[in-house]
Design an enzyme around this catalytic site. Structure first.
Site, mmCIF file in Angstrom:
data_model
loop_
_atom_site.group_PDB
_atom_site.id
_atom_site.type_symbol
_atom_site.label_atom_id
_atom_site.label_comp_id
_atom_site.label_asym_id
_atom_site.label_seq_id
_atom_site.Cartn_x
_atom_site.Cartn_y
_atom_site.Cartn_z
ATOM 1 N N LYS A 129 0.875 -1.186 0.000
ATOM 2 C CA LYS A 129 0.000 0.000 0.000
ATOM 3 C C LYS A 129 0.902 1.222 0.000
ATOM 4 O O LYS A 129 2.040 1.152 0.466
ATOM 5 C CB LYS A 129 -0.877 0.025 1.266
ATOM 6 C CG LYS A 129 -2.115 0.872 1.127
ATOM 7 C CD LYS A 129 -3.210 0.125 0.412
ATOM 8 C CE LYS A 129 -4.407 1.010 0.125
ATOM 9 N NZ LYS A 129 -5.548 0.179 -0.342
ATOM 10 N N ASP A 169 -6.887 4.224 -4.748
ATOM 11 C CA ASP A 169 -7.565 4.089 -3.449
ATOM 12 C C ASP A 169 -8.186 5.475 -3.203
ATOM 13 O O ASP A 169 -8.457 6.183 -4.177
ATOM 14 C CB ASP A 169 -6.580 3.663 -2.344
ATOM 15 C CG ASP A 169 -7.284 3.171 -1.086
ATOM 16 O OD1 ASP A 169 -7.726 2.015 -1.057
ATOM 17 O OD2 ASP A 169 -7.418 3.950 -0.112
#
Ligand code: NDP
Ligand code: 2IT
Length: 447
Positions: A129, A169
């Site tokens: 991430k 995201d």
């Protein structure tokens, strides 16, 4: 105290002090450890390999400054990160989040969760991430482009189609991925799939934009099927007005459900008889314009409830699709009091530990994000294959593959989570993800 809780406490106490202070990371790790730690202890190979401890420790955390020039000609500074958690089962894979509140704690917990989610897809995808504390609010298109280029200037040496493949995201959608990919392509000097979420015009997959929201609804349908209930006619409360929320709403309406809420940071749009496609399009348009949803056209039959969450409205199903920790103990109690019988997470870790305890006590059927929102990364996996083959699937083919992927994830998780009192999806997801990772990590030795 039962054995799992005692072992979990000892495990948490063994974390590095700076990790133990990361509250979101700790919450995510505790939730997984509680379910998998006895399985690890009972398997001598996995225990000796210290699988869970190795998954908490990312392979590397890359931290960098991002320097760019705003429209006024002033130099701006932001901080960027990429957390490469594990590539034991595939290249590092996971989204990028741009939000002023982003911390390393958020990205560590998200990268940890991503390892398990990606394992559940059964595709060759590792966990990662990244993101930045950049705030896109009020920024011009040119500023967004310059920021993305500066961000990629720093990130490019660390990613690539077989190394690490970022995607979108929060606040990173098709526009940002386009700018990021352009900058990566220029920096690498080659054309290859170093990012997913690209538009189909330059190597993206059809349905990637829709995949997380659509996949969430396909997962909910698989859950309901086990209970012999149809989604048709169910009242669905959705939080958020972003990518995941909008596409979950569209698919839910298409499948006959009544979507009674969407929301943003300012409040909730509530329509007791359900929002229609025009209303969802209007919300999506407002989001694209950077506007709020406080003044819906009267024809939508919706009212705006300022400063409230969707969880105070009557519904059968709740789909949190905004951000982490949006369902705390009070919100969970409110869901129960308003008749919600099923919660499936479109967002990552939207339910707190106390919130989850309330849902469990009330016997609400609960599906964690790492299973229910895996459709996005699964179609990212399909995008990677399509890009490598130089052969692309039609929208219909991807949508039908997504349905199958979500049904398979559901069945894998339900099999693992089946207990005397029905299916515990959280436990099933943690165990199924862990087993795949544990086998891969132990097979590859101590590295
Ligand atoms: P978007 O940026 O498209 O939308 C985010 C939405 O959440 C917005 O409505 C925003 O409100 C709201 N939101 C963001 N931060 C907060 C906050 N601190 N408090 C309250 N509301 C907030 O993001 P996505 O839809 O892509 O992501 C939503 C969630 O889904 C995240 O948890 C993400 O990690 C998860 N997810 C996303 C995937 C994807 O493919 N995009 C895949 C799997 C999970 P506002 O409009 O007011 O800013
Ligand atoms: O949380 C997630 O799964 C995502 N943001 C999507 C990750 C991806 O690589 O598609």
């Amino acid at each position: 105290m039962d054995r799992a809780t005692a072992l979990t406490e000892a495990f948490l106490a063994s974390l590095a002090p700076e990790d133990a202070r990361m509250v979101n990371l700790r919450q995510a790790v505790e939730e997984v450890a509680q379910d998998v730690i006895t399985v690890e202890k009972n398997n001598p190979d996995w225990a000796a390999a210290r699988v869970l401890r190795r998954l908490v420790e990312p392979d590397r955390v890359i931290s960098f400054g991002v320097t760019w020039v705003d429209d006024a000609g002033d130099v701006q500074l932001n901080r960027g990160w990429r957390v490469q958690a594990s590539n034991a089962i595939g290249p590092y894979k996971g989204g990028l989040r741009f939000h002023p509140a982003v911390t390393l704690d958020d990205l560590r917990f998200l990268a940890f969760e991503q390892c398990f989610k990606n394992a559940l897809t059964a595709l060759p995808l590792g966990g990662a991430k990244g993101g930045s504390d950049f705030d896109p609010t009020g920024r011009s298109d040119a500023e967004i482009m310059r920021f993305c280029q500066a961000f990629m200037h720093q990130l490019a040496p660390h990613i690539g189609p077989d190394r690490d493949v970022p995607a979108g995201d929060i606040n990173v959608g098709a526009r940002e991925i386009g700018y990021l990919f352009g900058a990566w392509r220029q920096s690498a000097g080659i054309y290859a799939g170093a990012l997913t979420g690209k538009a189909p015009s330059y190597g993206g997959s059809h349905i990637r934009t829709e995949a997380t929201g659509y996949g969430l609804i396909y997962f909910v349908q698989a859950m309901l099927e086990r209970l012999h209930i149809s989604l048709d006619g169910q009242r669905v409360a959705i939080s958020g007005k972003g990518n995941v929320a909008i596409h979950a709403a569209r698919k839910a309406i298409q499948e006959g459900a009544q979507v009674v809420t969407l929301s943003d940071t300012s409040g909730t749009l509530y329509a007791p008889d359900g929002l229609d496609h025009d209303a969802v399009d209007w919300v999506s348009q407002r989001k694209a314009e950077g506007g709020d949803i406080s003044t819906p056209p009267a024809a939508f039959g919706a009212t705006f409830c300022e400063g409230t969450q969707p969880w105070t409205q009557e519904a059968d199903i709740a789909l949190p699709c905004a951000t982490q920790n949006e369902i705390d103990e009070t919100a969970a109690q409110s869901l129960v009091d308003n008749g919600v019988r099923l919660v499936a997470e479109g967002a990552n870790m939207p339910t707190t530990k106390d919130g989850l305890r309330v849902l469990r006590k009330a016997k609400v059927t609960y599906a964690p994000g790492k299973a229910a929102n895996a459709g996005g990364v699964a179609v990212s996996g399909l995008e990677m294959s399509q890009m490598s083959h130089r052969r692309f699937m039609s929208a219909q083919e991807v949508d039908s593959a997504l349905r199958t992927l979500m049904a398979d994830i559901h069945d894998r998780v339900a099999d693992e989570g089946q207990g005397r009192n029905g299916v515990d999806y959280a436990r099933g997801a943690n165990l199924a993800g862990y087993r795949r990772l544990a086998k891969a990590i132990t097979a590859q030795g101590v590295i």
